[in-house]
Write a protein that holds these residues in place. Structure first.
Motif, short mmCIF file in Angstrom:
data_model
loop_
_atom_site.label_atom_id
_atom_site.label_comp_id
_atom_site.label_asym_id
_atom_site.label_seq_id
_atom_site.Cartn_x
_atom_site.Cartn_y
_atom_site.Cartn_z
N GLU A 270 0.71 -1.28 -0.14
CA GLU A 270 0.07 0.04 0.17
C GLU A 270 0.92 1.11 -0.04
N ASP A 271 1.91 1.14 0.83
CA ASP A 271 2.87 2.35 0.73
C ASP A 271 3.60 2.74 -0.51
N MET B 54 1.08 4.04 -2.97
CA MET B 54 0.81 5.64 -2.56
C MET B 54 1.91 6.30 -2.98
N HIS C 247 2.01 6.93 -6.74
CA HIS C 247 0.87 7.63 -7.09
C HIS C 247 1.27 9.20 -6.83
N ASN C 248 1.85 9.44 -5.92
CA ASN C 248 2.37 10.80 -5.42
C ASN C 248 3.34 11.50 -6.25
#
Length: 105
Positions: free
Chosen positions: A67-68, A71, A74-75
């Motif tokens: 998940e990290d 993210m 994506h960022n």
């Protein structure tokens, strides 16, 4: 009255350039990466995720790590998109004296 005509002419020119920029922005794609390229996220010009690529090795990681990584990728992509969008808007507004104009993203 001549100044007013000039302002209207410039506003029309800016409107045309902004529409052209919006079309170019729609066609932008950016790739964000994380974890030494183990996770890649591709965004289109509207900021929508077009593709997520996760290496098979990364799929073995714990859920929270995965998940990290997603993210972070994506960022990273979002930051690149914002930069490219700003560049495109700067091209359109160049010479129009609009200091600090920012594209809403």
């Amino acid at each position: 009255m001549n100044d007013f005509s000039k302002i209207l002419s410039q506003a029309k020119e800016l409107e045309i350039k902004m529409k052209e920029s919006q079309e170019k922005i729609k066609n932008i794609t950016v790739e964000g990466v994380s974890g030494s390229n183990s996770v890649r996220v591709i965004l289109n010009g509207d900021g929508e995720i077009v593709k997520i690529d996760i290496s098979s090795e990364t799929m073995k990681e714990e859920k929270t790590i995965l998940e990290d990584l997603i993210m972070a990728a994506h960022n990273n992509a979002k930051m690149k998109l914002k930069s490219k969008t700003s560049e495109e808007i700067s091209k359109a507004t160049d010479g129009f004296g609009i200091p600090g104009f920012k594209w809403p993203l």
